[in-house]
Design an enzyme around this catalytic site. Structure first.
Site, PDB file in Angstrom:
ATOM      1  CG  HIS A 122      -1.579  -1.546   1.145  1.00 29.67           C
ATOM      2  ND1 HIS A 122      -2.068  -1.968  -0.282  1.00 29.67           N
ATOM      3  CD2 HIS A 122      -2.804  -0.973   1.844  1.00 29.67           C
ATOM      4  CE1 HIS A 122      -3.094  -2.898   0.377  1.00 29.67           C
ATOM      5  NE2 HIS A 122      -4.088  -2.079   1.093  1.00 29.67           N
ATOM      6  CE  LYS A 547     -12.417   5.875   2.018  1.00 30.64           C
ATOM      7  NZ  LYS A 547     -13.571   5.579   0.683  1.00 30.64           N
TER       8      LYS A 547
END
Length: 879
Positions: A122, A547
């Protein structure tokens, strides 16, 4: 840094940087009422001057981070010497002794424990590989200065080398000119494995065995660690991770680990020079040598001629030859790591039979631990892709065979897949699937290659498949079906794959019993589980959950759903292994790993645990051998304690009053967070008041920043979302709506004493608030206001005062509940932040100055990107 700055630029540039630095420090100390002087100095810079300032402060942070790393290593060594290392291995054994744990229970705990750090690619590492290499070189010089007794001349020589490296670092570009390729990311992960962890693991085992032997001599220490990787195999959202990339990664990792073993055998040959005429090596080693001589007669003759009368050296030479032949066209290489380990065990037993236990302990056993841990793969790879791609591939492939898959309801899809898996003959020809889309062809080829990878590198080299955005049981069965068609699965006897649903949305988590229960009752999946020892790995996504729901609600949802999943698995007599998809930042599940492990619900602590390690967190934890060893020890300490506690108290006793309080706070927090995200203009405000536009173009990783290229909160990946708020010092992802949740609970008749009791006695709640405290401490609304001024006035007036008020409410609530005067309970961390803030401020203000310009030259764009890296280094965090 100052000396190099003056030498490489000019005295005037040095003085400008000094003026900026002292102005920033004066304001932070309260000696100036405003940042007017700092703003004046920054506004007066030429484009070249801006570049020098950005480079100077960025390089400063790179170097000061090395100094702090060295101090951490120094503290660990001193505490270890004094036998008072908190959360270390001594404390682990003492905890078991103080709990009156008997040897049988300790053995059960250790047999259950398996810790699986999983390195991902990532894109949260802001530094170039070249820059990291230079910094590691400087770090090694600092280590020599700190730990070696050097003469004055050696001292001066080392400092000259540091001067040279810092000068070279200054002259090196900090900004990547190209986006890293997946192979770059795989090589980065590989460096930590081969250069640090390969050697550190043996030391952790050796110390733990020594400590246990004193108190529990009858307890054997089994395999406790296994390292895995997504780098080079995670296809979700990254079209650049092709089968060729995965093949290259597997080949390179195997070559690296085989060379490490070969070097170890060569060193061992220097030690095992025993005269076979003076000792009895035993019949077992004689038989092993005889078998090798029959297998490799030419090499055996060479070994006998080179090492006459030295049986161990002869054996080691033959073993090195068999290692070489693994990647060779010649026969008689080791078939797998088990065969190599068998040979080492033969040598180990032979040495002990001659009374050379200390030689076996010091030289052979650490190598055996390395083989047990790293195998012939260095790190096993996990495959991953989005469920939509599997569904599309299955639909198109079955359609080619005259089967309508898309048109069926969920039950119908499950029925088709189950029957296809259980029948003997395959339905699909993966080699020639017919006229299918690019997506379907890519998925089908991956499964075809999976069979080849397992045949070439061994099943354990790539034996896990993670499914992003799992929402239905069929999403898991689709992967089982494709693996079956590829020959990776042949039920009921063989299943070469752990299939891991990634539950990351509210609907998936709430539907966990339906999804997992359906799978456990499915005839085909039950056989697959049985072939995998009835262990079900389930991944929880921290990033997207945060999120989607906000910090407090996401943490509470994850806690509740972990308990729910544990109960589901227990109902079906399946052993659960949770895979925690944690990021480096608090907002993405980060924070101290050992504390997170101890805060897990008892029901979920089966002993096996897997978690992601990514971005700059990898460098912080594993770049320095002493700190890497410390991290592994803390993880082992936490997991042993957590597993012992779970055996003693299988179900965590959490009062209904606490659960009700959390439900009320989380419900309020989720609503307020969703209201913010769904407010008209908020996405525009986010785009204008953070450097998201720069971050999207930073070339941090090979994966695109958003899933579709659209700028929406839903479509944006969690990493750039968190990274952007962190850069602007308004880290809403780590605290927004926390204060609202706590305040509503208290306003509706809740008791502050109850919350304080929860903080003192409930590890989950304590860890949640401590992590929020860190995000609050890193937030700075004085700086955030400069970013807010970049937004349209009406957007700024609507959102910034609201965010600031919610920050103050969250801060006050945390201080009330924790009954502290300061946000941070760790004094060293508070001191580090205070020391860093004056040096981060100029980078933040320079960044806002450049963001405010409607037209920037190429040099100014380069400087702007450099400020992002500098702030990341200063905050020691990206996303």
């Amino acid at each position: 840094m100052g000396d190099v700055l003056a030498e490489q630029t000019s005295r005037g540039s040095f003085e400008t940087v000094e003026d900026i630095r002292t102005a920033a420090i004066s304001y932070r100390k309260g000696e100036r009422e405003s940042r007017a002087e700092l703003d004046r100095l920054l506004d007066g810079l030429s484009p070249e001057g801006e570049s020098v300032v950005a480079r100077a402060f960025t390089t400063y942070f790179e170097l000061i981070n090395l100094a702090e790393e060295r101090e951490r290593a120094r503290v660990v060594r001193e505490a270890s010497q004094a036998d008072n290392l908190e959360d270390g291995l001594v404390a682990t054994v003492e905890t078991l002794i103080e709990a009156d744990a008997d040897a049988g229970t300790v053995q059960q705990v250790l047999d259950d424990v398996l810790i699986e750090p999983t390195f991902t690619a990532h894109p949260t590492e802001a530094r170039r590989k070249t820059v990291k290499a230079k910094l590691r070189s400087i770090a090694s010089r600092l280590e020599e200065l700190d730990e070696r007794r050097v003469t004055d001349r050696e001292h001066d020589q080392l400092w000259r080398k540091i001067d040279a490296e810092v000068t070279s670092l200054w002259q090196t570009s900090q900004v990547r000119e190209r986006r890293p390729e997946p192979q770059d990311e795989a090589r980065n992960v590989q460096w930590y494995l081969e250069s640090i962890l390969f050697d550190v693991v043996g030391e952790v085992y050796a110390e733990f065995e020594d400590l246990l032997a004193d108190e529990y001599p009858e307890v054997d220490v089994p395999k406790l660690f296994e390292f895995r990787s997504w780098a080079g195999s995670d296809r979700d959202g990254n079209p650049f991770v092709t089968p060729e990339v995965t093949t290259d990664t597997l080949e390179r990792q195997r070559s690296v680990v085989l060379e490490k073993y070969s070097q170890s055998l060569k060193r061992l040959s220097g030690v095992l020079s025993q005269d076979g005429r003076r000792i009895d090596i035993g019949a077992e080693l004689e038989r092993s040598l005889k078998a090798d001589r029959s297998r490799l007669p030419g090499v055996a003759d060479e070994a006998k001629e080179r090492y006459p009368g030295e049986p161990y050296r002869q054996k080691l030479k033959l073993m090195r030859e068999r290692l070489r032949r693994i990647e060779d066209v010649r026969p008689d290489g080791y078939g797998d790591e088990a065969a190599f380990l068998d040979d080492l065990e033969v040598i180990d037993r032979s040495l002990r039979s001659t009374g050379a236990d200390v030689v076996a302990d010091e030289y052979v056993e650490p190598l055996m631990r390395q083989v047990d841990t790293f195998g012939f793969t260095l790190a096993s790879l996990d495959l991953r892709d989005h469920q939509e791609n599997h569904t599309e591939a299955v639909h198109e492939a079955l359609e080619h065979e005259g089967i309508d898959y898309y048109g069926r309801e969920e039950d119908g899809r499950i029925e088709v897949l189950t029957e296809a898996i259980l029948q003997d003959e395959p339905i699909l020809d993966l080699d020639e699937p017919g006229d299918v889309s690019e997506t379907a062809a890519r998925v089908l080829r991956r499964f075809e290659m999976l069979g080849e990878w397992q045949r070439e590198f061994g099943v354990s080299a790539i034996d896990t498949y993670c499914i992003s955005m799992t929402e239905e049981p069929s999403h898991v069965l689709e992967v089982l079906f494709l693996a079956d068609q590829a020959g990776v699965v042949s039920l009921p006897d063989h299943c070469g794959l752990d299939i891991v649903p990634l539950l990351e949305t509210e609907s998936a988590l709430n539907g966990a019993r339906r999804i997992m229960g359906t799978l456990f009752e499915n005839a085909a999946y039950a056989k697959a589980l049985d072939a995998r020892n009835d262990v079900q790995e389930i991944m929880l996504g921290y990033s997207d959950s945060n999120k989607e729901n906000g910090f407090l609600a996401a943490n509470w949802d994850l806690y509740k759903n972990q308990r729910r999943l544990a109960n589901i698995c227990d109902d079906f007599d399946v052993k659960m292994r949770l895979f925690h998809g944690r990021g480096g930042s608090i907002s993405r599940g980060g924070g101290p790993m050992n504390e997170a492990m101890l805060a897990l619900p008892n029901e979920t602590v089966t002993g096996q645990i897997k978690f992601t390690e990514q971005g700059e967190a990898i460098a912080e934890k594993y770049a320095n051998p002493q700190i890497a060893e410390r991290n592994l020890e803390q993880m082992l300490n936490a997991q042993v304690r957590a597993r012992y506690q779970a055996i003693c108290v299988p179900e965590e006793d959490v009062s209904e009053e606490w659960v009700d309080a959390m439900d009320e706070m989380a419900t309020t927090a989720r609503k307020q967070y969703r209201d913010l995200l769904e407010s008209d203009g908020f996405v525009s405000y986010f785009g204008q008041a953070t450097p998201i536009g720069v971050i999207e173009d930073l070339n941090l990783g090979s994966r695109p920043a958003s899933r579709s290229g659209e700028r929406t909160v839903e479509d944006l990946r969690a990493i750039p979302w968190v990274f952007s708020w962190t850069q602007s010092r308004c880290i809403i992802t780590g605290w927004y709506a926390l204060g609202a949740g706590i305040r509503t609970y208290l306003d509706e008749g809740g008791d502050l004493d109850v919350l304080q009791e929860m903080y003192e006695e409930w590890p989950f709640f304590r860890t949640t608030l401590d992590n929020a405290s860190l995000a609050l401490a890193r937030t700075d609304f004085d700086i955030a206001e400069h970013y807010a001024e970049l937004a349209d006035p009406e957007l700024r007036e609507e959102f910034f005062p609201h965010l600031q008020a919610e920050y103050e409410r969250a801060r006050d609530a945390v201080l009330d509940v924790t009954d502290r005067e300061a946000l941070l309970k760790r004094e060293w961390l508070d001191e580090s932040l205070r020391r860093r803030n004056p040096y981060v401020d100029p980078l933040n203000l320079l960044q806002t100055h450049l963001l405010a310009q409607t037209h920037r030259t190429d040099d100014e764009e380069q400087t702007l990107r450099l400020t992002v890296k500098g702030i990341a280094a200063g905050m020691k965090n990206t996303g």
